[in-house]
Enzyme design. Structure first.
Site, PDB file in Angstrom:
ATOM      1  N   LYS A 107       0.863  -1.188   0.000  1.00 34.83           N
ATOM      2  CA  LYS A 107       0.000   0.000   0.000  1.00 34.83           C
ATOM      3  C   LYS A 107       0.890   1.225   0.000  1.00 34.83           C
ATOM      4  O   LYS A 107       2.003   1.185   0.529  1.00 34.83           O
ATOM      5  CB  LYS A 107      -0.888   0.024   1.248  1.00 34.83           C
ATOM      6  CG  LYS A 107      -2.141   0.834   1.060  1.00 34.83           C
ATOM      7  CD  LYS A 107      -3.166   0.032   0.290  1.00 34.83           C
ATOM      8  CE  LYS A 107      -4.459   0.772   0.076  1.00 34.83           C
ATOM      9  NZ  LYS A 107      -5.489  -0.124  -0.478  1.00 34.83           N
TER      10      LYS A 107
HETATM   11  P1  NAD Z   1     -12.774   7.392  -3.736  1.00 35.15           P
HETATM   12  O1  NAD Z   1     -11.784   8.445  -3.426  1.00 35.15           O
HETATM   13  O2  NAD Z   1     -13.129   7.103  -5.144  1.00 35.15           O
HETATM   14  O3  NAD Z   1     -14.148   7.712  -2.965  1.00 35.15           O
HETATM   15  C1  NAD Z   1     -14.209   7.906  -1.578  1.00 35.15           C
HETATM   16  C2  NAD Z   1     -15.615   8.362  -1.253  1.00 35.15           C
HETATM   17  O4  NAD Z   1     -15.775   8.439   0.152  1.00 35.15           O
HETATM   18  C3  NAD Z   1     -15.954   9.750  -1.804  1.00 35.15           C
HETATM   19  O5  NAD Z   1     -17.294   9.770  -2.225  1.00 35.15           O
HETATM   20  C4  NAD Z   1     -15.757  10.643  -0.573  1.00 35.15           C
HETATM   21  O6  NAD Z   1     -16.499  11.830  -0.672  1.00 35.15           O
HETATM   22  C5  NAD Z   1     -16.303   9.718   0.483  1.00 35.15           C
HETATM   23  N1  NAD Z   1     -15.918  10.043   1.841  1.00 35.15           N
HETATM   24  C6  NAD Z   1     -14.702  10.369   2.331  1.00 35.15           C
HETATM   25  N2  NAD Z   1     -14.769  10.578   3.642  1.00 35.15           N
HETATM   26  C7  NAD Z   1     -16.063  10.360   3.981  1.00 35.15           C
HETATM   27  C8  NAD Z   1     -16.776  10.403   5.197  1.00 35.15           C
HETATM   28  N3  NAD Z   1     -16.165  10.704   6.345  1.00 35.15           N
HETATM   29  N4  NAD Z   1     -18.110  10.128   5.188  1.00 35.15           N
HETATM   30  C9  NAD Z   1     -18.745   9.814   4.043  1.00 35.15           C
HETATM   31  N5  NAD Z   1     -18.111   9.737   2.860  1.00 35.15           N
HETATM   32  C10 NAD Z   1     -16.799  10.018   2.845  1.00 35.15           C
HETATM   33  O7  NAD Z   1     -12.253   6.070  -2.990  1.00 35.15           O
HETATM   34  P2  NAD Z   1     -12.610   4.563  -3.327  1.00 35.15           P
HETATM   35  O8  NAD Z   1     -11.592   4.068  -4.272  1.00 35.15           O
HETATM   36  O9  NAD Z   1     -14.053   4.453  -3.633  1.00 35.15           O
HETATM   37  O10 NAD Z   1     -12.275   3.871  -1.925  1.00 35.15           O
HETATM   38  C11 NAD Z   1     -13.221   3.828  -0.868  1.00 35.15           C
HETATM   39  C12 NAD Z   1     -12.832   2.742   0.120  1.00 35.15           C
HETATM   40  O11 NAD Z   1     -12.771   1.476  -0.565  1.00 35.15           O
HETATM   41  C13 NAD Z   1     -11.471   2.900   0.785  1.00 35.15           C
HETATM   42  O12 NAD Z   1     -11.519   2.336   2.068  1.00 35.15           O
HETATM   43  C14 NAD Z   1     -10.557   2.053  -0.082  1.00 35.15           C
HETATM   44  O13 NAD Z   1      -9.398   1.634   0.592  1.00 35.15           O
HETATM   45  C15 NAD Z   1     -11.491   0.900  -0.378  1.00 35.15           C
HETATM   46  N6  NAD Z   1     -11.132   0.102  -1.567  1.00 35.15           N
HETATM   47  C16 NAD Z   1     -11.024   0.671  -2.789  1.00 35.15           C
HETATM   48  C17 NAD Z   1     -10.735  -0.112  -3.900  1.00 35.15           C
HETATM   49  C18 NAD Z   1     -10.682   0.436  -5.295  1.00 35.15           C
HETATM   50  O14 NAD Z   1     -10.547  -0.365  -6.239  1.00 35.15           O
HETATM   51  N7  NAD Z   1     -10.803   1.734  -5.498  1.00 35.15           N
HETATM   52  C19 NAD Z   1     -10.508  -1.492  -3.734  1.00 35.15           C
HETATM   53  C20 NAD Z   1     -10.641  -2.057  -2.469  1.00 35.15           C
HETATM   54  C21 NAD Z   1     -10.958  -1.235  -1.384  1.00 35.15           C
END
Ligand code: NAD
Length: 419
Positions: A107
Site C-alpha cells: 500500500k
Molecule cells: P474514492 O476516493 O473514489 O471515494 C471515496 C468516497 O468516500 C468519496 O465519495 C468521498 O467523498 C467519500 N468520503 C470520504 N470521507 C467520507 C466520510 N467521512 N463520510 C462519508 N463519505 C466520505 O475512494 P474509493 O476508491 O471508492 O475507496 C473507498 C474505500 O474502498 C477505501 O476504504 C478504499 O481503501 C477501499 N477500496 C477501494 C478499492 C478500489 O478499487 N478503489 C478497492 C478495495 C478497497
C-alpha cells in the site's frame, strides 16, 4: 511499540492477534507474519501554481514478498500516515491470499488533500511520487493501483513516469490504468461490482427477496457508486447515500445512475437531493437490508455497531469496523451477516490481477470474460469463507482472515525467513 503504532495499525494488529490465537500460532512467529518487510518514506517537492515550492510526504509499505510482488493501492488523503499505510498493506496480504492471488500486500499514500491541488499540481505530485519510488517498485517487485483520492489518470502518470525512466513502456507496473493505455475492461467498476455481487449473494443466502430489499451506502466514489449501481440493477432500492459533503436518505429510494451522473458533473453528491438531507452521523443506523460502508476506516465503532439496523453489513471500505464493534456484533449472535472487507472489496485486486496478467502478456480479454472470471473468483472465496465460518462456529471475518493468514503462514514456512 513500532514505527507504525497508531489507531489503524493497532486495529490491524488486534485483528491479527485474534486470528493468531484462533490458529494457535506461537508467539515467536507472530511478529514475522505481522510486521511489514519494508516501509519507505519519501519527500516529494513540487512547484505550486502560485510559485511556491511545497513538499509532500509519501509512503509505500510492502508487507511481504513471499507469494509474489507486493500489490496494493495508493491513497491521497490529508490524514495518511505510515501506520495507516502499513495496516492497509497488511489487510491487502490477507485479501490477496484469501483470493489465492500470487501477491503479497502493499500500500502507498501521500499526505495531501488532492481536491486542493490544481490538475497540474496533481500531475507534478504523482510523477514525483513515482519517481521517488522507482528504486523500490517494479512489475515483479511491487505493483501499484488506485485507492482513495487516486484514479486511472494518476495511474497513467505513474506508468508513464516509470516507463520513461526505463526507456520502454512498462504497462504492467500499475493496474487501474485507462483502458486505452493498457488497462483492462472492467477494472474501474470491479470493486463496486464485487460488493454488489456479494451483497446479492448474501440476500440470497438469508432468503431476502432482492426486489423487496433496500441498501444504504456511505461513500460515493469509485467503490460506493459502482456498488450502488450494481445493487440497483439487481432490484435493490437505494434508500441512503453519502459522501464527504452530504448524507441523504429517502425510503422511496434514489436513482443510483442519476446520482452518479450528478457526481460526474459536480464532483460532489451535495445538490443531488437537497430535500432528503440528513445528519451524516444518522445514516449508518437507518433501517435497511444492506449497509455498505464504502469510504474510510473505523466508522463502525462499538456504539454504532449496537445501533445498526441492517441485515447485511457489506464492507466496501477497508477496515470500516473496529474490533470492539466486532465484539458487539458477535454478542448479538452474528444476527447481522457481515461480508468482511477482505472478501467484500476483493473484486478490485482480483481484476487488478487480471490486468497485470494481460499487461504482461499483451493479450487482452473482453469485458464479459473479465466479469465472468471475477464472479467465479468471488464465488469461490465466498463459499470457502461461509463454509469455514459454519464448520468452526466463528464469524465470517475470523473465517476469512484465518484462510488468508494461514496461506501466508504456510508459504513462509515452506520458503524460510527471507521473503
Ligand atoms: P474514492 O476516493 O473514489 O471515494 C471515496 C468516497 O468516500 C468519496 O465519495 C468521498 O467523498 C467519500 N468520503 C470520504 N470521507 C467520507 C466520510 N467521512 N463520510 C462519508 N463519505 C466520505 O475512494 P474509493 O476508491 O471508492 O475507496 C473507498 C474505500 O474502498 C477505501 O476504504 C478504499 O481503501 C477501499 N477500496 C477501494 C478499492 C478500489 O478499487 N478503489 C478497492 C478495495 C478497497
Amino acid at each position: 511499540m513500532t514505527l507504525f503504532a497508531g489507531p489503524v495499525f493497532d486495529m490491524a494488529r488486534t485483528q491479527f492477534n485474534i486470528i493468531a490465537d484462533h490458529l494457535e500460532i506461537p508467539s515467536d512467529e507472530r511478529d514475522r507474519l505481522l510486521l511489514p518487510k519494508r516501509a519507505i518514506s519519501v519527500s516529494c517537492p513540487i512547484h505550486m501554481d502560485d510559485g511556491r515550492t511545497a513538499v509532500f510526504t509519501g509512503y509505500r509499505v510492502q508487507h511481504h514478498l513471499t507469494l509474489g510482488p507486493a500489490k496494493g493501492g495508493t491513497r491521497y488523503a490529508p490524514n495518511v500516515d505510515i501506520g495507516e499505510i502499513a495496516a492497509l498493506a497488511i489487510w491487502m496480504s490477507w485479501k490477496c491470499a484469501l483470493a489465492d492471488l500470487p501477491y503479497g500486500g502493499g500500500k502507498g499514500g501521500v499526505t495531501v488533500d488532492p481536491r486542493l491541488l490544481s490538475p497540474r499540481e496533481l500531475e507534478s505530485l504523482s510523477r514525483r511520487y513515482m519517481q521517488e519510488m522507482i528504486p523500490f517498485v517494479g512489475p515483479h517487485t511491487d505493483v501499484m493501483a488506485p485507492d482513495m483520492g487516486t484514479n486511472e489518470q494518476v495511474m497513467a502518470w505513474f506508468m508513464d513516469t516509470y516507463s520513461m525512466y526505463q526507456g520502454v513502456t512498462v504497462t504492467e507496473i500499475v493496474t487501474g490504468k485507462p483502458v486505452g493505455s493498457g488497462g483492462t475492461l472492467g477494472r474501474n467498476e470491479a470493486t463496486g461490482h464485487g460488493v454488489a455481487f456479494l451483497a446479492s449473494r448474501a440476500l440470497d443466502h438469508l432468503g431476502i427477496d432482492p426486489l423487496a430489499s433496500t441498501a444504504i451506502l456511505q461513500g460515493f466514489g469509485n467503490v460506493g457508486s459502482h456498488a450502488a449501481i450494481g445493487l440497483a440493477r439487481r432490484g435493490t432500492r437505494i434508500v441512503g447515500l453519502s459522501d464527504h459533503t452530504v448524507a441523504i436518505y429517502d425510503r422511496n429510494g434514489f436513482d443510483a445512475q442519476s446520482a452518479f451522473d450528478h457526481v460526474m458533473k459536480h464532483r460532489v453528491l451535495k445538490g443531488f437531493a437537497d430535500q432528503a438531507e440528513i445528519d451524516p452521523t444518522e445514516l449508518l443506523t437507518k433501517p435497511c437490508d444492506i449497509l455498505a460502508p464504502c469510504a474510510v476506516e473505523r466508522v463502525i465503532d462499538e456504539e454504532v455497531a449496537a445501533a445498526l439496523n441492517c441485515r447485511i453489513l457489506a464492507e466496501g471500505a477497508n477496515g470500516p469496523t473496529t474490533p470492539d464493534a466486532d465484539l458487539v456484533l458477535g454478542n448479538q449472535n452474528n444476527a447481522i451477516f457481515v461480508i468482511p472487507d477482505i472478501l467484500c472489496n476483493a473484486g478490485g485486486v482480483i481484476v487488478s490481477y487480471f490486468e497485470w496478467v494481460q499487461s504482461l502478456q499483451q493479450y487482452f480479454w473482453s469485458k464479459d470474460e473479465v466479469m465472468e472470471k471475477l464472479e467465479r473468483a468471488l464465488d469461490r472465496s465466498w463459499r470457502q469463507v461461509v463454509d469455514r465460518a459454519n464448520r468452526h462456529g466463528v464469524s465470517n471475518r475470523t473465517a476469512a482472515m484465518s484462510i488468508g493468514v494461514d496461506r501466508v503462514r504456510k508459504a513462509k514456512q515452506a520458503r524460510g525467513l527471507f521473503p
